[in-house]
Design a protein around this motif. Structure first.
Motif, short mmCIF file in Angstrom:
data_model
loop_
_atom_site.label_atom_id
_atom_site.label_comp_id
_atom_site.label_asym_id
_atom_site.label_seq_id
_atom_site.Cartn_x
_atom_site.Cartn_y
_atom_site.Cartn_z
N PRO A 140 0.80 -1.24 0.00
CA PRO A 140 0.00 0.00 0.00
C PRO A 140 0.83 1.28 0.00
O PRO A 140 0.31 2.34 -0.41
N ASP A 141 2.08 1.21 0.44
CA ASP A 141 2.90 2.42 0.51
C ASP A 141 3.90 2.53 -0.64
O ASP A 141 4.76 3.43 -0.65
N ALA A 142 3.80 1.66 -1.64
CA ALA A 142 4.78 1.65 -2.73
C ALA A 142 4.62 2.87 -3.62
O ALA A 142 3.50 3.23 -4.00
N PRO A 143 5.72 3.52 -3.98
CA PRO A 143 5.65 4.58 -4.99
C PRO A 143 5.36 3.96 -6.36
O PRO A 143 5.83 2.87 -6.66
N LEU A 144 4.57 4.65 -7.16
CA LEU A 144 4.20 4.14 -8.48
C LEU A 144 4.85 4.98 -9.58
O LEU A 144 5.32 6.09 -9.32
N PRO A 145 4.89 4.47 -10.80
CA PRO A 145 5.41 5.27 -11.92
C PRO A 145 4.59 6.55 -12.11
O PRO A 145 3.46 6.67 -11.60
N GLU A 146 5.13 7.50 -12.87
CA GLU A 146 4.40 8.73 -13.15
C GLU A 146 3.14 8.43 -13.94
O GLU A 146 2.09 9.04 -13.73
N ILE A 147 3.24 7.50 -14.89
CA ILE A 147 2.08 7.09 -15.67
C ILE A 147 1.47 5.88 -14.95
O ILE A 147 2.03 4.79 -14.97
N THR A 148 0.34 6.08 -14.31
CA THR A 148 -0.20 5.05 -13.41
C THR A 148 -1.23 4.15 -14.08
O THR A 148 -1.86 3.34 -13.42
N GLU A 149 -1.41 4.29 -15.38
CA GLU A 149 -2.28 3.37 -16.12
C GLU A 149 -1.59 3.00 -17.43
O GLU A 149 -1.33 3.88 -18.27
N TYR A 150 -1.28 1.72 -17.61
CA TYR A 150 -0.64 1.30 -18.86
C TYR A 150 -1.67 1.39 -19.98
O TYR A 150 -2.73 0.76 -19.90
N PRO A 151 -1.39 2.17 -21.02
CA PRO A 151 -2.40 2.43 -22.05
C PRO A 151 -2.83 1.15 -22.77
O PRO A 151 -2.00 0.37 -23.24
N GLY A 152 -4.14 0.94 -22.81
CA GLY A 152 -4.67 -0.22 -23.54
C GLY A 152 -4.18 -1.54 -22.99
O GLY A 152 -4.01 -2.51 -23.74
N GLY A 153 -3.99 -1.60 -21.70
CA GLY A 153 -3.38 -2.79 -21.09
C GLY A 153 -4.21 -4.05 -21.23
O GLY A 153 -3.66 -5.14 -21.41
N GLU A 154 -5.53 -3.93 -21.17
CA GLU A 154 -6.37 -5.13 -21.26
C GLU A 154 -6.24 -5.78 -22.63
O GLU A 154 -6.10 -7.01 -22.74
N ALA A 155 -6.24 -4.97 -23.68
CA ALA A 155 -6.08 -5.52 -25.03
C ALA A 155 -4.71 -6.17 -25.19
O ALA A 155 -4.58 -7.23 -25.83
N ARG A 156 -3.72 -5.57 -24.60
CA ARG A 156 -2.37 -6.15 -24.69
C ARG A 156 -2.28 -7.47 -23.92
O ARG A 156 -1.61 -8.41 -24.35
N ALA A 157 -2.96 -7.54 -22.77
CA ALA A 157 -2.95 -8.78 -22.00
C ALA A 157 -3.59 -9.91 -22.81
O ALA A 157 -3.09 -11.04 -22.84
N HIS A 158 -4.70 -9.59 -23.47
CA HIS A 158 -5.33 -10.61 -24.32
C HIS A 158 -4.41 -11.01 -25.48
O HIS A 158 -4.31 -12.18 -25.82
N TRP A 159 -3.74 -10.03 -26.08
CA TRP A 159 -2.82 -10.34 -27.19
C TRP A 159 -1.72 -11.28 -26.71
O TRP A 159 -1.38 -12.25 -27.40
N GLN A 160 -1.14 -10.98 -25.55
CA GLN A 160 -0.07 -11.83 -25.01
C GLN A 160 -0.56 -13.26 -24.78
O GLN A 160 0.16 -14.23 -25.05
N MET A 161 -1.77 -13.40 -24.29
CA MET A 161 -2.33 -14.73 -24.06
C MET A 161 -2.57 -15.46 -25.38
O MET A 161 -2.20 -16.63 -25.55
N GLU A 162 -3.18 -14.78 -26.33
CA GLU A 162 -3.51 -15.42 -27.60
C GLU A 162 -2.26 -15.81 -28.38
O GLU A 162 -2.18 -16.92 -28.93
N GLU A 163 -1.30 -14.92 -28.42
CA GLU A 163 -0.07 -15.24 -29.16
C GLU A 163 0.72 -16.34 -28.46
O GLU A 163 1.33 -17.19 -29.11
N GLY A 164 0.71 -16.33 -27.13
CA GLY A 164 1.38 -17.40 -26.40
C GLY A 164 0.79 -18.76 -26.72
O GLY A 164 1.51 -19.74 -26.94
N LEU A 165 -0.54 -18.83 -26.76
CA LEU A 165 -1.21 -20.08 -27.10
C LEU A 165 -0.90 -20.50 -28.53
O LEU A 165 -0.69 -21.68 -28.82
N ARG A 166 -0.90 -19.54 -29.44
CA ARG A 166 -0.62 -19.87 -30.84
C ARG A 166 0.78 -20.45 -31.00
O ARG A 166 0.98 -21.47 -31.68
#
Length: 548
Positions: free
Chosen positions: A229-255
């Motif tokens: 809870p006390d960890a400092p975070l990066p300046e950009i606190t939301e990775y842009p389009g992260g959900e789509a990228r997570a799906h891409w990583q899963m799909e390509e890994g399976l392929r």
């Protein structure tokens, strides 16, 4: 089993040799142990980028032997070349590379190599000394480096390797070609060996998202705070389009996995066992029946759910989602990874079984008890004598024959009727300390995340305004995926050795720079600045961590 993408993106040359060295030593030995204990069972997880690199090395060597291809790894090039480097700087780089081995287990036990290493350290003290080393010295050093990185099972069974070790010095070009032939044969049959083990039922193969990203952080960087809870975070606190990228990583890994093994796996080891409330539904969406993470994730989740007395040696389902989640026994896993390296094989195996029987005695009232032992398939064994040969043989034999213990796989557990408990919520974390502290929350790691998020913002802008052909689009997506891998962030921080940090942070910046160029954008000046310097001496070189 995983390695990040070590090839430099512009020319395809490998910056570090760990993929093929672990392949000819650890991945080959792990397969041999499972092949040679008929009742052995294990789950073996492959990161798709590792599979691709093993295949690439295989193709390099096949092409080289046909005379139609080229080698892309400096150590293999030197081993193959009839001419060794003359300039002192090149010699220094080659000699330093050939000293990257465990002193106690991979250098000292081999008198010829130990003597060569002693000369190497003497020569490195003063640049002018490097000029007086002849080519034969460099050849012998190269040959011995590969001999000590050879699988123990190969050393004991391959007459060509035995003859080279017996000869000991003054290796010829023919000797080197023999060694390269053995390396080529190991690499060529490695993935097929694991496929055969899977088809025989001895091994269950599982997969990681394509380039080994920390999925919860792609989905929500703020999930860091659940365990820290006390960890400092990066300046950009939301990775842009992260959900789509997570799906891409899963799909390509399976392929990629299916292209090598011919089937889709039932299990997913999410990179570094990193999970969260948002990650489990994503894993379920891609059709997996099980996943796994660390013991401290379970403890944190049980405490938050007011279930602190629940059995930790069993699988759970999050809110009754399809994938069962198994949890690493940190104590037993870390005993293998760190403690038993200093014990005799017999004492270590007896101690391990004693712990299992204690767990059995304290969980007799739970029919769904499962002890999950999870650790690297590569990094522990160079700290064992004989690459863990006697320990692993004894471990598999005694466990498979023990009347009170059953070796199994995660899928077999579920198929045999093990019923997961229900977990109301999952506190985000990984197998390391139950948190994400190894990948975020430190100034250098956070800077790395900001650099990644910045290039992702540029990627998103280009995708909105530019149409790439299918081949180029896939190449860009794969390059972005490599930048999203977890290993870069693992190494950032002053508690790791400066040499290792330098290797990985330089490669990270190269991959980011290449992505900008692929997008048709100028590389920002900030990528000329070092992200992290390191300077510490982490346990076992920093390649492994303890779970708690």
């Amino acid at each position: 089993m995983h390695q990040p993408q070590y090839s430099e993106p512009m020319g395809g040359n490998y910056q570090l040799p760990w993929t093929y060295l672990h392949a000819i030593k650890d991945y080959a030995d792990m397969a041999w142990h499972l092949e040679n204990v008929s009742e052995a069972k294990a789950v073996v997880n492959f990161a798709p980028t590792l599979l691709e690199q093993i295949d690439d090395y295989d193709q390099q060597l096949k092409g080289r032997f046909k005379g139609t291809g080229r080698l892309k790894d400096p150590l293999l090039i030197a081993l193959d070349s009839p001419v060794q480097p003359v300039h002192a700087g090149e010699r220094r780089k080659l000699i330093n590379a050939c000293l990257r081995a465990n002193e106690e287990k991979l250098i000292a036990p081999f008198p010829h190599f130990a003597r060569l290493a002693e000369i190497a350290r003497w020569a490195l003290e003063q640049t002018e000394r490097l000029r007086y080393l002849n080519e034969q010295y460099l050849v012998d050093l190269l040959v011995w480096y590969h001999l000590v990185w050879m699988a123990e099972s190969v050393r004991r069974s391959d007459i060509r390797i035995q003859n080279l070790m017996k000869k000991g010095h003054f290796f010829t070009f023919h000797d080197r070609r023999q060694l390269l032939t053995v390396i080529s044969e190991i690499l060529s049959d490695l993935i097929p060996r694991y496929r055969r083990l899977a088809e025989s039922g001895r091994v269950e193969l599982s997969v990681t998202p394509y380039a080994h990203p920390i999925l919860p952080l792609l989905l929500d960087i703020n999930s860091t705070l659940e365990a820290m809870p006390d960890a400092p975070l990066p300046e950009i606190t939301e990775y842009p389009g992260g959900e789509a990228r997570a799906h891409w990583q899963m799909e390509e890994g399976l392929r990629v996995f299916e292209s090598f093994f011919g089937f889709r796996p039932k299990g997913c080891w999410p990179s570094e066992g990193a999970v969260s409330d948002a990650t489990l539904p994503l894993i379920a969406e891609h059709g997996f029946s099980w996943t796994a993470t660390g013991e401290n994730v379970l403890r944190n989740s049980l405490n938050k759910s007011d279930m602190p007395e629940a059995n930790i040696h069993k699988p759970y389902r999050l809110k009754d989602l399809p994938p069962a989640c198994f949890f690493r026994d940190d104590g037993l896993s870390d005993m293998i990874g760190f403690i038993y390296t200093k014990w005799s094989a017999e004492d270590a195996v007896n101690d391990f079984i004693s712990h299992l029987l204690n767990i059995k005695a304290t969980t007799e009232d739970d029919p769904d008890r499962v002890v999950s032992v999870i650790l690297d398939g590569e990094n522990a064994w160079e700290y064992y004598s004989y690459n863990g040969f006697y320990f692993l043989q004894s471990l598999y034999k005694q466990l498979s024959q023990h009347p009170e213990l059953e070796l199994t796989t995660f899928s077999e557990c579920l198929e045999s009727g093990v019923t997961p408990g229900s977990l109301p919520e999952m506190v985000a974390g990984s197998w390391v300390y139950g948190s994400f502290s190894t990948w975020i929350g430190d100034a250098d790691k956070n800077r790395g995340w900001d650099l990644l998020s910045q290039v992702k913002q540029v990627y998103d802008q280009k995708m909105a305004t530019t149409t790439f052909d299918e081949e180029m689009q896939l190449a860009i997506d794969r390059q972005l995926a490599i930048c999203e891998g977890s290993d870069w962030f693992w190494w950032f921080g002053d508690y790791n050795s400066a040499d290792s940090v330098s290797d990985f942070e330089r490669l990270f910046r190269l991959h980011l720079s290449n992505l900008y160029q692929m997008l048709g954008e100028e590389v920002p000046q900030i990528l000329s600045e070092v992200v992290s310097f390191g300077g510490g001496e982490a346990e076992q070189g920093g390649t492994m961590r303890r779970g708690g």
